[in-house]
Design a protein around this motif. Structure first.
Motif, mmCIF file in Angstrom:
data_model
loop_
_atom_site.group_PDB
_atom_site.id
_atom_site.type_symbol
_atom_site.label_atom_id
_atom_site.label_comp_id
_atom_site.label_asym_id
_atom_site.label_seq_id
_atom_site.Cartn_x
_atom_site.Cartn_y
_atom_site.Cartn_z
ATOM 1 N N ASP A 70 50.637 -18.677 32.172
ATOM 2 C CA ASP A 70 50.931 -20.068 31.794
ATOM 3 C C ASP A 70 52.292 -20.511 32.344
ATOM 4 N N SER A 73 51.981 -21.141 36.039
ATOM 5 C CA SER A 73 51.309 -22.391 36.404
ATOM 6 C C SER A 73 52.145 -23.616 36.002
ATOM 7 N N LYS A 76 54.651 -24.098 38.763
ATOM 8 C CA LYS A 76 53.998 -24.706 39.922
ATOM 9 C C LYS A 76 53.904 -26.223 39.742
ATOM 10 N N ARG A 77 53.579 -26.651 38.524
ATOM 11 C CA ARG A 77 53.387 -28.065 38.229
ATOM 12 C C ARG A 77 54.724 -28.813 38.200
ATOM 13 N N GLY A 113 53.008 -16.604 42.808
ATOM 14 C CA GLY A 113 52.521 -17.881 42.266
ATOM 15 C C GLY A 113 53.260 -19.088 42.815
#
Ligand code: NAD
Length: 427
Positions: A70, A73, A76-77, A113
């Motif tokens: 989590d 990600s 990344k966002r 990632g």
């Protein structure tokens, strides 16, 4: 009077900090970071838009490491990440903490990632305070590949064959074949992914120009012939785009007017000799790991080194930046703290990381809304705040009220240092 002015600053409207990912860890650095957030940051910023992820061993264990996925990600966002040091549990810690397994280092998942390009590590300087290097030393460590991603096995006698199968369907071929004649061998296979070396070169040379230091490229290519591509790509980018600017700035005088290559073993010696600083080095992953630890020692304390992972979003458009201190969770001081003894943690690396992440979050927000007056104001405020906080921190060190790694036994405790800086900041 400090108390009334602290009240004044607490009463004023706080600036809404833009979204950023906040990864918390454990032990002494978690304790100290929470304390400095409370006393230095929260009186000035509303941090409710920060997304928080707890990467303590217990939280990773409870969520079967979903929390790491989590956090990656979310990074990344959002693109701006601060990380407290975390524990990568040893076999003993697995038992002590009653964990299901020895959760691995989160670094690999983050570097993959976020399409990691480089880990930038720089010396921190305080004007008027003598540390190891007089002027800045910058470091660019390739963030992926090499020994860290190796596949390996313990094997007996036999033949080891490494075959490459191209993904375009063309004919496979043998990269290496060797006969193993010992009864006990360890075989290791790894690769260096080189697609992002141009990116790394641009980041490195831009930073060296900005900070006016001479760049050096470090490899062991004289013996490890496969490392030639790292140097040739760096040199090509340098000659095409940066050489003239460096010449104009007089930054190639010490390297004969050209970009200079240093063999990694020679680099270990130059780091000890060149204590005037004023240079930068870029290296492969493992060499970078070793050389940056050496720099941290020469520069007095790991508390005086920054560490910043730079990656790229999947569409290639945005730089993802994760900022952390270069040291660990400082277990020994945590044990002292738990035993009721005084501690003296140097929070400079932690706070530089926090300011770096907050500034990157502000940059990203401004890039998405360049004409929004409120965003422009927030950006200017964050920039100004970073300068003011640095000033308060540096003055505290300059007046001999620093932590004990710097000032010796008369230095301030963790808590007193944080309170003293808060007093200067909020005056
Ligand atoms: P460490 O960096 O925490 O400490 C090494 C030594 O340096 C200790 O004596 C410590 O007191 C001192 N030190 C480090 N930073 C300091 C600071 N800011 N102020 C004053 N003294 C400081 O390394 P370690 O003891 O080898 O590891 C402790 C834990 O940290 C381990 O569980 C390890 O897994 C973890 N670790 C995490 C990271 C990370 O999250 N990036 C990196 C390294 C180690």
């Amino acid at each position: 009077a400090s108390s009334s002015s602290t009240n004044n600053s607490a009463a004023k409207t706080k600036i809404k900090a833009p979204p950023m990912v906040y990864i918390s860890g454990e032990e002494m650095t978690h304790y100290a970071t929470q304390l400095l957030l409370q006393h230095w940051i929260e009186p000035h910023f509303d941090t409710t838009s920060w997304e928080k992820y707890d990467l303590s061993c217990k939280s990773r264990d409870d969520t079967n490491d979903q929390v790491l996925a989590d956090a990656v990600s979310a990074g990344k966002r959002i693109g701006a990440i601060f990380k407290e040091p975390t524990i990568t549990p040893s076999a003993i810690q697995v038992q002590e903490m009653g964990l299901k397994k020895a959760w691995g280092s989160p670094n690999g998942a983050m570097r993959r990632g976020w399409n990691g390009i480089t880990i930038s590590r720089d010396t921190i300087h305080i004007e008027g305070v003598e540390l190891g290097y007089k002027n800045r030393v910058l470091f660019e460590r390739h963030a992926v590949g090499g020994e860290y991603g190796a596949g390996w096995k313990d094997v007996g006698e036999g033949t080891l064959l490494t075959t490459y199968i191209p993904s375009d369907g063309s004919a496979p071929f043998v990269v290496d074949k060797r006969d193993l004649t010992d009864k006990h061998n360890v075989c290791v296979v790894y690769h260096n992914p080189y697609d992002n070396i141009r990116d790394l070169a641009h980041i490195f040379f831009t930073r060296c120009l900005e900070h006016k230091v001479t760049p050096y490229i470090v490899t062991k290519k004289t013996v490890f012939k496969w490392q030639e591509g790292f140097w040739t790509t760096m040199k090509k980018v340098f000659d095409e785009t940066y050489k003239d600017d460096f010449l104009k700035a007089g930054l190639l005088d010490r390297s004969g007017g050209e970009l200079m290559h240093l063999i990694s073993d020679a680099a270990t010696m130059q780091l000890v000799r060149w204590t005037d600083g004023g240079f930068g080095m870029a290296a492969h992953n493992y060499d970078g790991d070793m050389l940056t630890d050496e720099i941290a020692q020469i520069h007095r304390s790991p508390g005086f080194i920054t560490s910043n992972l730079v990656g790229r979003s999947d569409d290639g458009k945005t730089l993802i930046k994760e900022f952390e201190a270069s040291h660990g969770t400082v277990t020994d001081l945590w044990n002292d703290h738990l035993a009721g003894k005084e501690t003296s943690l140097n929070p400079l690396g932690l706070v530089e990381a926090l300011l770096g992440a907050m500034m990157h979050a502000a940059d990203l927000k401004l890039a998405s809304k360049p004409n929004d007056k409120a965003v422009q104001d927030m950006h200017a405020y964050t920039d100004n705040f970073a300068t003011t906080l640095r000033q308060a921190l540096h003055n505290t060190f300059r007046y001999g009220q620093g932590t004990r790694d710097m000032c010796g036994p008369t230095g301030f405790t963790t808590e007193d240092f944080i309170a003293k800086v808060a007093w200067r900041l909020n005056r």
